[in-house]
Design an enzyme around this catalytic site. Structure first.
Site, PDB file in Angstrom:
ATOM      1  N   GLN A 198       3.953   1.535  -1.134  1.00 34.55           N
ATOM      2  CA  GLN A 198       4.595   1.642  -2.448  1.00 34.55           C
ATOM      3  C   GLN A 198       3.612   2.201  -3.478  1.00 34.55           C
ATOM      4  OE1 GLN A 198       7.947   1.351  -1.295  1.00 34.55           O
ATOM      5  NE2 GLN A 198       8.039   0.829  -3.439  1.00 34.55           N
ATOM      6  N   ASP A 199       2.366   1.761  -3.385  1.00 32.68           N
ATOM      7  CA  ASP A 199       1.326   2.246  -4.285  1.00 32.68           C
ATOM      8  C   ASP A 199       1.109   3.746  -4.095  1.00 32.68           C
ATOM      9  OD1 ASP A 199      -0.775   1.877  -6.224  1.00 32.68           O
ATOM     10  OD2 ASP A 199      -2.203   2.025  -4.561  1.00 32.68           O
ATOM     11  N   HIS A 200       1.076   4.184  -2.846  1.00 36.56           N
ATOM     12  CA  HIS A 200       0.922   5.610  -2.555  1.00 36.56           C
ATOM     13  C   HIS A 200       2.077   6.418  -3.136  1.00 36.56           C
ATOM     14  CE1 HIS A 200      -2.471   6.739   0.064  1.00 36.56           C
ATOM     15  NE2 HIS A 200      -2.491   5.456   0.356  1.00 36.56           N
ATOM     16  N   HIS A 235       0.837  -1.204   0.000  1.00 38.55           N
ATOM     17  CA  HIS A 235       0.000   0.000   0.000  1.00 38.55           C
ATOM     18  C   HIS A 235       0.877   1.262   0.000  1.00 38.55           C
ATOM     19  CE1 HIS A 235      -3.573   2.379   0.790  1.00 38.55           C
ATOM     20  NE2 HIS A 235      -3.039   2.871   1.894  1.00 38.55           N
TER      21      HIS A 235
END
Length: 103
Positions: free
Chosen positions: A77-79, A75
Site C-alpha cells: 500500500q505504501d508503494h 508495504h
C-alpha cells in the site's frame, strides 16, 4: 487471506510506475518532452494495474472476506501511494520544465 502474489503484484507495478515517473522527470529536465510524456503514460498504465489489484482486495473485503493485515500488505500500500504521488509530482515537473524551455 491475501495471496503473496497479489501483494507482490502491487509492489512490482507500483515500483515500475514510480521508476517511469522519475525517468520522465529526467527526460523533461533534458528537454525531451515527448519521452517524458511517454514515461508518464507508462506510469499510468502500471498504476492502473496496481490499482486493479488493490480494488480486487477491497471488493473481496466488502463481500465479507476478511484479510490478515501483514507488514507486506502495508508495504504494498505504501508503494502504491508513493508511486501515485511521484507521478503527480512528475507531471508538475514536466509542466515546469516545459514553461522554462519557452523563455
Amino acid at each position: 487471506m491475501v495471496s503473496e502474489m497479489t501483494i507482490l503484484s502491487i509492489i512490482t507495478y507500483s515500483g515500475d510506475a514510480r521508476s517511469s515517473s522519475m525517468e520522465a522527470i529526467v527526460y523533461a529536465k533534458n528537454g525531451d518532452f515527448d519521452k517524458a510524456k511517454s514515461c508518464i503514460e507508462e506510469a499510468s498504465k502500471k498504476l492502473k494495474l496496481a490499482h486493479r489489484e488493490q480494488t480486487n482486495l477491497i471488493h473481496a473485503e466488502a463481500q465479507g472476506q476478511k484479510h490478515d493485515i501483514s507488514l507486506l500488505l502495508i508495504h504494498a500500500q505504501d508503494h502504491l501511494m508513493n508511486a501515485m504521488v511521484v507521478k503527480d509530482l512528475a507531471n508538475e515537473f514536466i509542466d515546469m520544465y516545459m514553461k522554462m524551455s519557452n523563455k
